[in-house]
Scaffold this motif. Structure first.
Motif, PDB file in Angstrom:
ATOM      1  N   ARG A 122      93.041 -49.359 -12.359  1.00 48.33           N
ATOM      2  CA  ARG A 122      93.978 -49.683 -11.193  1.00 48.33           C
ATOM      3  C   ARG A 122      94.200 -48.156 -10.840  1.00 48.33           C
ATOM      4  N   ILE A 123      94.544 -47.199 -11.608  1.00 48.32           N
ATOM      5  CA  ILE A 123      94.591 -45.814 -11.208  1.00 48.32           C
ATOM      6  C   ILE A 123      93.097 -44.935 -10.593  1.00 48.32           C
ATOM      7  N   TRP A 124      92.080 -45.720 -10.950  1.00 47.82           N
ATOM      8  CA  TRP A 124      90.912 -45.278 -10.483  1.00 47.82           C
ATOM      9  C   TRP A 124      90.740 -45.704  -9.159  1.00 47.82           C
ATOM     10  N   GLU A 125      91.071 -47.139  -9.151  1.00 45.08           N
ATOM     11  CA  GLU A 125      90.925 -47.748  -7.581  1.00 45.08           C
ATOM     12  C   GLU A 125      91.827 -46.835  -6.671  1.00 45.08           C
ATOM     13  N   ARG A 179      92.647 -43.003  -2.255  1.00 45.81           N
ATOM     14  CA  ARG A 179      93.201 -41.730  -1.759  1.00 45.81           C
ATOM     15  C   ARG A 179      92.213 -40.939  -1.264  1.00 45.81           C
ATOM     16  N   ALA A 180      91.034 -40.855  -1.984  1.00 47.23           N
ATOM     17  CA  ALA A 180      89.955 -39.863  -1.547  1.00 47.23           C
ATOM     18  C   ALA A 180      89.407 -40.373  -0.318  1.00 47.23           C
ATOM     19  N   ASP A 181      89.179 -41.927   0.016  1.00 49.86           N
ATOM     20  CA  ASP A 181      88.705 -42.313   1.311  1.00 49.86           C
ATOM     21  C   ASP A 181      89.466 -41.954   2.510  1.00 49.86           C
ATOM     22  N   ALA A 182      90.918 -41.964   2.280  1.00 50.52           N
ATOM     23  CA  ALA A 182      91.860 -41.687   3.343  1.00 50.52           C
ATOM     24  C   ALA A 182      91.877 -40.178   3.627  1.00 50.52           C
ATOM     25  N   ALA A 183      91.763 -39.501   2.684  1.00 46.41           N
ATOM     26  CA  ALA A 183      91.943 -37.995   2.753  1.00 46.41           C
ATOM     27  C   ALA A 183      90.479 -37.382   3.383  1.00 46.41           C
ATOM     28  N   GLY A 184      89.441 -38.211   3.079  1.00 49.56           N
ATOM     29  CA  GLY A 184      88.173 -37.548   3.484  1.00 49.56           C
ATOM     30  C   GLY A 184      87.712 -36.529   2.453  1.00 49.56           C
ATOM     31  N   PRO A 185      86.867 -35.484   3.194  1.00 51.32           N
ATOM     32  CA  PRO A 185      86.443 -34.592   2.357  1.00 51.32           C
ATOM     33  C   PRO A 185      87.310 -33.570   1.650  1.00 51.32           C
TER      34      PRO A 185
END
Length: 91
Positions: free
Chosen positions: A43-46, A51-57
């Protein structure tokens, strides 16, 4: 038994080398408690992946610790140094 096969989609995004990162899927014999712990890790990995997808690079670093982690004196200074080193190596 616990299969690590579902981790593949996260591992290839998070580890250097992507699909060639060397990750090996496994079937693990786990107790009920170990399965619960592993499920919370998934769950934390997901969460991290979303989070990474939403924040982008520019997502920045994220550190996940166990609930019973007891960082030693000097941990924060070492972490800051490590993160600075990583930023210096970033493309």
């Amino acid at each position: 038994r616990w299969s690590t096969a579902r981790n593949w989609r996260y591992v290839v995004r998070a580890f250097e080398g992507g699909e060639d990162c060397g990750y090996v899927q496994k079937e693990l014999p786990l107790t009920v408690g170990e399965r619960g712990c592993a499920a919370s890790h998934v769950r934390i990995w997901e969460h991290c992946a979303r989070r990474a997808d939403a924040a982008g690079p520019h997502a920045g670093a994220l550190l996940v610790l166990e609930d019973d982690a007891l960082p030693k004196v000097g941990f924060l200074a070492r972490l800051r140094t490590a993160l600075a080193d990583l930023r210096a190596e970033a493309p």
